[in-house]
Motif scaffolding. Structure first.
Motif, PDB file in Angstrom:
ATOM      1  N   LEU A   1       0.734  -1.087   0.070  1.00 11.78           N
ATOM      2  CA  LEU A   1       0.245  -0.106  -0.035  1.00 11.78           C
ATOM      3  C   LEU A   1       0.639   1.192  -0.106  1.00 11.78           C
ATOM      4  N   GLU A   2       1.783   1.274   0.697  1.00  6.43           N
ATOM      5  CA  GLU A   2       2.823   2.363   1.034  1.00  6.43           C
ATOM      6  C   GLU A   2       3.465   2.427  -0.747  1.00  6.43           C
ATOM      7  N   ALA A   3       3.819   1.671  -1.361  1.00  5.74           N
ATOM      8  CA  ALA A   3       4.439   1.639  -2.552  1.00  5.74           C
ATOM      9  C   ALA A   3       3.381   2.273  -3.518  1.00  5.74           C
ATOM     10  N   LEU A   4       2.265   1.876  -3.395  1.00  7.84           N
ATOM     11  CA  LEU A   4       1.225   2.618  -4.220  1.00  7.84           C
ATOM     12  C   LEU A   4       1.015   4.116  -4.123  1.00  7.84           C
ATOM     13  N   TYR A   5       0.911   4.432  -2.709  1.00  3.11           N
ATOM     14  CA  TYR A   5       1.070   5.930  -2.191  1.00  3.11           C
ATOM     15  C   TYR A   5       2.265   6.759  -2.759  1.00  3.11           C
ATOM     16  N   GLN A   6       3.441   5.975  -2.729  1.00  3.87           N
ATOM     17  CA  GLN A   6       4.613   6.535  -3.344  1.00  3.87           C
ATOM     18  C   GLN A   6       4.841   6.984  -4.640  1.00  3.87           C
ATOM     19  N   ASN A   7       3.893   5.977  -5.603  1.00  6.72           N
ATOM     20  CA  ASN A   7       4.082   6.068  -6.981  1.00  6.72           C
ATOM     21  C   ASN A   7       3.259   6.578  -7.586  1.00  6.72           C
ATOM     22  N   THR A   8       1.924   7.128  -6.925  1.00  7.41           N
ATOM     23  CA  THR A   8       0.991   7.796  -7.502  1.00  7.41           C
ATOM     24  C   THR A   8       0.665   9.295  -6.829  1.00  7.41           C
ATOM     25  N   VAL A   9      -0.024  10.040  -7.480  1.00  5.14           N
ATOM     26  CA  VAL A   9      -0.253  11.396  -6.799  1.00  5.14           C
ATOM     27  C   VAL A   9      -1.542  11.358  -5.799  1.00  5.14           C
ATOM     28  N   ASP A  10      -2.434  10.658  -6.187  1.00  4.38           N
ATOM     29  CA  ASP A  10      -3.576  10.415  -5.319  1.00  4.38           C
ATOM     30  C   ASP A  10      -4.350   9.129  -5.777  1.00  4.38           C
ATOM     31  N   LEU A  11      -5.364   8.890  -5.279  1.00  4.56           N
ATOM     32  CA  LEU A  11      -6.228   7.502  -5.453  1.00  4.56           C
ATOM     33  C   LEU A  11      -6.796   7.743  -6.966  1.00  4.56           C
ATOM     34  N   ASN A  12      -6.952   9.032  -7.630  1.00  2.53           N
ATOM     35  CA  ASN A  12      -7.506   9.066  -8.800  1.00  2.53           C
ATOM     36  C   ASN A  12      -6.797   8.689 -10.063  1.00  2.53           C
ATOM     37  N   GLU A  13      -5.291   9.001  -9.648  1.00  2.00           N
ATOM     38  CA  GLU A  13      -4.321   8.418 -10.547  1.00  2.00           C
ATOM     39  C   GLU A  13      -4.131   6.857 -10.450  1.00  2.00           C
ATOM     40  N   LEU A  14      -4.226   6.404  -9.237  1.00  3.86           N
ATOM     41  CA  LEU A  14      -4.195   4.967  -9.135  1.00  3.86           C
ATOM     42  C   LEU A  14      -5.362   4.338  -9.801  1.00  3.86           C
ATOM     43  N   ARG A  15      -6.412   5.040 -10.074  1.00  3.33           N
ATOM     44  CA  ARG A  15      -7.733   4.432 -10.593  1.00  3.33           C
ATOM     45  C   ARG A  15      -7.512   4.389 -12.188  1.00  3.33           C
ATOM     46  N   VAL A  16      -6.683   5.092 -12.699  1.00  2.00           N
ATOM     47  CA  VAL A  16      -6.545   4.903 -14.125  1.00  2.00           C
ATOM     48  C   VAL A  16      -5.133   4.443 -14.732  1.00  2.00           C
ATOM     49  N   THR A  17      -4.386   3.902 -13.403  1.00  2.00           N
ATOM     50  CA  THR A  17      -3.174   3.270 -13.484  1.00  2.00           C
ATOM     51  C   THR A  17      -3.339   1.840 -14.291  1.00  2.00           C
ATOM     52  N   THR A  18      -2.342   1.334 -15.158  1.00  2.00           N
ATOM     53  CA  THR A  18      -2.895   0.027 -15.823  1.00  2.00           C
ATOM     54  C   THR A  18      -2.568  -1.073 -14.579  1.00  2.00           C
ATOM     55  N   PRO A  19      -3.079  -2.377 -14.758  1.00  2.00           N
ATOM     56  CA  PRO A  19      -2.821  -3.403 -13.817  1.00  2.00           C
ATOM     57  C   PRO A  19      -1.283  -3.841 -13.678  1.00  2.00           C
ATOM     58  N   ARG A  20      -0.556  -3.794 -14.907  1.00  2.00           N
ATOM     59  CA  ARG A  20       0.501  -3.965 -15.022  1.00  2.00           C
ATOM     60  C   ARG A  20       1.572  -3.113 -14.322  1.00  2.00           C
ATOM     61  N   GLU A  21       1.519  -1.616 -14.309  1.00  2.00           N
ATOM     62  CA  GLU A  21       2.041  -0.947 -13.901  1.00  2.00           C
ATOM     63  C   GLU A  21       1.848  -0.801 -11.995  1.00  2.00           C
ATOM     64  N   ILE A  22       0.549  -1.474 -11.648  1.00  2.00           N
ATOM     65  CA  ILE A  22       0.397  -1.513 -10.332  1.00  2.00           C
ATOM     66  C   ILE A  22       1.195  -2.754  -9.794  1.00  2.00           C
ATOM     67  N   VAL A  23       1.127  -3.956 -10.519  1.00  2.00           N
ATOM     68  CA  VAL A  23       1.936  -4.970 -10.166  1.00  2.00           C
ATOM     69  C   VAL A  23       3.506  -4.494  -9.977  1.00  2.00           C
ATOM     70  N   ARG A  24       4.096  -3.613 -10.847  1.00  2.00           N
ATOM     71  CA  ARG A  24       5.348  -3.195 -10.849  1.00  2.00           C
ATOM     72  C   ARG A  24       5.552  -2.492  -9.461  1.00  2.00           C
ATOM     73  N   MET A  25       4.627  -1.591  -9.188  1.00  2.00           N
ATOM     74  CA  MET A  25       4.734  -0.807  -8.067  1.00  2.00           C
ATOM     75  C   MET A  25       4.858  -1.601  -6.785  1.00  2.00           C
ATOM     76  N   MET A  26       3.875  -2.587  -6.718  1.00  2.00           N
ATOM     77  CA  MET A  26       3.721  -3.400  -5.419  1.00  2.00           C
ATOM     78  C   MET A  26       4.749  -4.632  -5.212  1.00  2.00           C
ATOM     79  N   GLY A  27       5.283  -4.987  -6.483  1.00  2.00           N
ATOM     80  CA  GLY A  27       6.224  -6.051  -6.489  1.00  2.00           C
ATOM     81  C   GLY A  27       5.574  -7.400  -6.671  1.00  2.00           C
ATOM     82  N   GLU A  28       6.433  -8.293  -7.525  1.00  2.00           N
ATOM     83  CA  GLU A  28       5.802  -9.249  -7.958  1.00  2.00           C
ATOM     84  C   GLU A  28       5.813 -10.394  -6.891  1.00  2.00           C
TER      85      GLU A  28
END
Length: 271
Positions: free
Chosen positions: A55-82
């Protein structure tokens, strides 16, 4: 559920015992409902520490939840770690739930659920796109004060292994059984303790069953030693009996020889 009364008794006893033994972690600052929902999605099948890092990785890599909402799943995976369990599915769920909240609420905010009745609030959570039964129960119990027990598949495997639920029980049946038989006063502590135990078993390589006695066609060292000792004892006994028999035979032979000699001597003295 077949034999439900028996399983209910087992669950009540187990819950009481487990809750007494569990040492609760220090309380943390409550999160907004929407963020608790994201955390619940991440916490399924993993530890609190790993979910918090994701969760902290998502916060660190996006401006807010709106940006997270439009982020691709692949990029979210990269942020969180495989290495995060079920990371691809969780990335899809995060995008789906954020989009559905905006569609239904008009904004990324679920604080209004606190003003609804508990039944209505739980139904709302359970019908959100991308929300698993685990995540819905987690938020309902922790953010809204309802009675629910979040159960994931890892916890179900643990309960099956302990024979606390039927071997083929489905997740929904297990969750219902727990919620009926674990009191609200200990439900959060029980849920945390059960989740911890299940993760410990998973890390130790538990296969979901009880360990049975080991069987081997070869005798154990102690068995071989005992068997050898028995054989030596038997051999010694046979040797002792043989020596005794020989002594008896020798004694009889000497007795016969002595008698014959005396008879011969007596015969010579007669005229």
């Amino acid at each position: 559920m077949k034999d439900g009364a028996n399983y209910a008794r087992r669950i009540k006893s187990f819950a009481s015992r487990l809750s007494r033994l569990f040492k609760e972690p220090p309380p943390r600052e409550p999160r907004p409902v929407i963020e608790e929902l994201l955390y619940a999605i991440l916490a399924r099948e993993t530890s609190d520490e790993r979910a918090a890092r994701a969760l902290e990785a998502l916060y660190q890599n996006t401006v807010d939840l709106n940006e997270l909402r439009v982020t691709t799943p692949r990029e979210i995976v990269r942020m969180m770690g495989e290495d995060l369990p079920e990371v691809a599915a969780k990335a899809e769920e995060i995008g789906a739930v954020l989009r559905d909240v905006v569609r239904r609420q008009g904004r990324l905010d679920l604080s209004s659920l606190k003003d609804r009745g508990l039944r209505e609030a739980r139904e709302y959570l359970e019908t959100l796109q991308g929300v698993s039964p685990f995540a819905a129960a987690w938020v309902f119990s922790r953010s809204l004060g309802g009675h629910a027990i979040a159960v994931d598949e890892n916890m179900v495997r643990f309960l099956r292994a302990e024979r606390l639920v039927p071997e083929k029980a489905e997740l929904a049946d297990v969750q219902a059984l727990l919620e009926r038989n674990v009191s609200a006063s200990i439900s959060l502590r029980f849920q945390a303790a059960l989740r911890q135990r299940a993760l410990q078993r998973q890390r130790s390589g538990g296969k979901g069953g009880r360990a049975g006695p080991r069987h081997s066609s070869s005798p154990s060292p102690s068995h071989r030693s005992a068997k050898a000792g028995t054989s030596r004892g038997s051999a010694s006994g046979r040797a002792a009996r043989a020596r005794s028999t020989n002594r008896q035979a020798s004694g009889k032979a000497r007795s016969r020889t002595g008698s014959a000699a005396r008879a011969s001597s007596s015969g010579r003295r007669r005229p």
